[in-house]
Structures are given as structure tokens and as C-alpha cells.
Design a protein around this motif. Structure first.
Motif, mmCIF file in Angstrom:
data_model
loop_
_atom_site.group_PDB
_atom_site.id
_atom_site.type_symbol
_atom_site.label_atom_id
_atom_site.label_comp_id
_atom_site.label_asym_id
_atom_site.label_seq_id
_atom_site.Cartn_x
_atom_site.Cartn_y
_atom_site.Cartn_z
ATOM 1 N N GLY A 11 38.797 30.678 44.601
ATOM 2 C CA GLY A 11 38.472 29.363 44.082
ATOM 3 C C GLY A 11 37.400 29.374 43.017
ATOM 4 O O GLY A 11 37.124 28.360 42.408
ATOM 5 N N GLY A 12 36.799 30.532 42.765
ATOM 6 C CA GLY A 12 35.740 30.609 41.770
ATOM 7 C C GLY A 12 36.310 30.636 40.363
ATOM 8 O O GLY A 12 37.514 30.719 40.144
ATOM 9 N N ASN A 13 35.424 30.609 39.372
ATOM 10 C CA ASN A 13 35.865 30.638 37.987
ATOM 11 C C ASN A 13 35.926 32.058 37.449
ATOM 12 O O ASN A 13 36.034 32.268 36.256
ATOM 13 C CB ASN A 13 34.954 29.769 37.104
ATOM 14 C CG ASN A 13 33.509 30.225 37.156
ATOM 15 O OD1 ASN A 13 33.181 31.221 37.795
ATOM 16 N ND2 ASN A 13 32.641 29.480 36.480
ATOM 17 N N GLY A 14 35.833 33.060 38.302
ATOM 18 C CA GLY A 14 35.941 34.440 37.883
ATOM 19 C C GLY A 14 34.600 35.098 37.646
ATOM 20 O O GLY A 14 34.500 36.303 37.659
ATOM 21 N N GLY A 15 33.547 34.333 37.435
ATOM 22 C CA GLY A 15 32.259 34.919 37.145
ATOM 23 C C GLY A 15 31.414 35.139 38.381
ATOM 24 O O GLY A 15 30.624 36.060 38.449
ATOM 25 N N GLY A 16 31.562 34.334 39.402
ATOM 26 C CA GLY A 16 30.687 34.426 40.557
ATOM 27 C C GLY A 16 31.380 34.916 41.797
ATOM 28 O O GLY A 16 31.125 34.419 42.874
ATOM 29 N N ASN A 17 32.239 35.895 41.694
ATOM 30 C CA ASN A 17 32.937 36.352 42.881
ATOM 31 C C ASN A 17 32.246 37.535 43.535
ATOM 32 O O ASN A 17 32.785 38.130 44.446
ATOM 33 C CB ASN A 17 34.397 36.689 42.565
ATOM 34 C CG ASN A 17 34.531 37.769 41.517
ATOM 35 O OD1 ASN A 17 33.562 38.395 41.124
ATOM 36 N ND2 ASN A 17 35.760 37.988 41.081
ATOM 37 N N GLY A 18 31.066 37.901 43.085
ATOM 38 C CA GLY A 18 30.307 38.942 43.732
ATOM 39 C C GLY A 18 30.913 40.327 43.567
ATOM 40 O O GLY A 18 30.607 41.225 44.329
ATOM 41 N N GLY A 19 31.807 40.534 42.633
ATOM 42 C CA GLY A 19 32.411 41.838 42.410
ATOM 43 C C GLY A 19 33.459 42.200 43.440
ATOM 44 O O GLY A 19 33.774 43.368 43.612
ATOM 45 N N LEU A 20 33.976 41.219 44.168
ATOM 46 C CA LEU A 20 34.966 41.519 45.188
ATOM 47 C C LEU A 20 36.342 41.800 44.607
ATOM 48 O O LEU A 20 37.126 42.504 45.214
ATOM 49 C CB LEU A 20 35.062 40.347 46.177
ATOM 50 C CG LEU A 20 33.784 40.055 46.967
ATOM 51 C CD1 LEU A 20 33.996 38.822 47.827
ATOM 52 C CD2 LEU A 20 33.411 41.244 47.824
ATOM 53 N N ARG A 21 36.627 41.274 43.444
ATOM 54 C CA ARG A 21 37.936 41.466 42.822
ATOM 55 C C ARG A 21 37.772 41.910 41.386
ATOM 56 O O ARG A 21 36.788 41.605 40.733
ATOM 57 C CB ARG A 21 38.735 40.163 42.817
ATOM 58 C CG ARG A 21 39.118 39.697 44.173
ATOM 59 C CD ARG A 21 40.000 38.499 44.051
ATOM 60 N NE ARG A 21 40.324 37.993 45.365
ATOM 61 C CZ ARG A 21 40.940 36.876 45.569
ATOM 62 N NH1 ARG A 21 41.279 36.118 44.560
ATOM 63 N NH2 ARG A 21 41.220 36.473 46.781
ATOM 64 N N ARG A 22 38.791 42.611 40.897
ATOM 65 C CA ARG A 22 38.804 42.984 39.482
ATOM 66 C C ARG A 22 39.381 41.840 38.678
ATOM 67 O O ARG A 22 40.235 41.096 39.170
ATOM 68 C CB ARG A 22 39.690 44.201 39.264
ATOM 69 C CG ARG A 22 39.142 45.463 39.868
ATOM 70 C CD ARG A 22 40.038 46.609 39.529
ATOM 71 N NE ARG A 22 39.531 47.830 40.119
ATOM 72 C CZ ARG A 22 40.203 48.953 40.156
ATOM 73 N NH1 ARG A 22 41.411 48.998 39.649
ATOM 74 N NH2 ARG A 22 39.687 50.015 40.692
#
Length: 76
Positions: A26-37
Motif C-alpha cells: 500500500g505504500g508509494n514505493g519509497g517507504g517500504n523499508g527495503g522489503l521489496r525490490r
């Protein structure tokens, strides 16, 4: 003392909400904590690999057919 307990509970709720948002994407891609590429860019596919005539079985079969005589023996 009550204020400290409320602060700890509020922090725990915020952390849980942030983790849930990150796992659902649900994030905008910037704040995912490095969980996904980040997704790979989808550009045009490269052209198909060119096969040299001496590696092409259809070409070799046609060449062999052309070099054979009518009676099935190879011509010199």
C-alpha cells in the motif's frame, strides 16, 4: 505513568500499521523499508537471436536436398 503507557501503546500501533501497509504494497514505493525490490522497467524485448546458416537445420536440410541427385546419391 499513564502517559508513558499510552505512548508505548501508540508507538506499537503505528509500527503494526506501517508493517501491514508495507506487506500489502500500500505504500508509494519509497517507504517500504527495503522489503521489496522496485519493479523492473518493461522495455521492448531484444530481437530474436540470429542463427548462422551453417547452424540452421532447415538451411542444411535444404542444401543437402539441392546437392543430391535424383537417384539419392550425393553429387560431387
Amino acid at each position: 505513568m499513564v502517559f508513558l503507557v499510552m505512548l508505548v501503546i501508540a508507538i506499537a500501533v503505528v509500527v503494526l500499521v506501517m508493517r501491514a501497509a508495507a506487506t500489502q504494497g500500500g505504500g508509494n514505493g519509497g517507504g517500504n523499508g527495503g522489503l521489496r525490490r522496485p519493479p523492473r522497467p518493461r522495455g521492448p524485448k531484444p530481437p530474436p537471436r540470429v542463427v548462422a546458416p551453417d547452424d540452421d537445420p532447415d538451411f542444411l536440410r535444404e542444401l543437402d536436398r539441392r546437392t543430391r541427385r535424383d537417384d539419392g546419391t550425393a553429387s560431387a
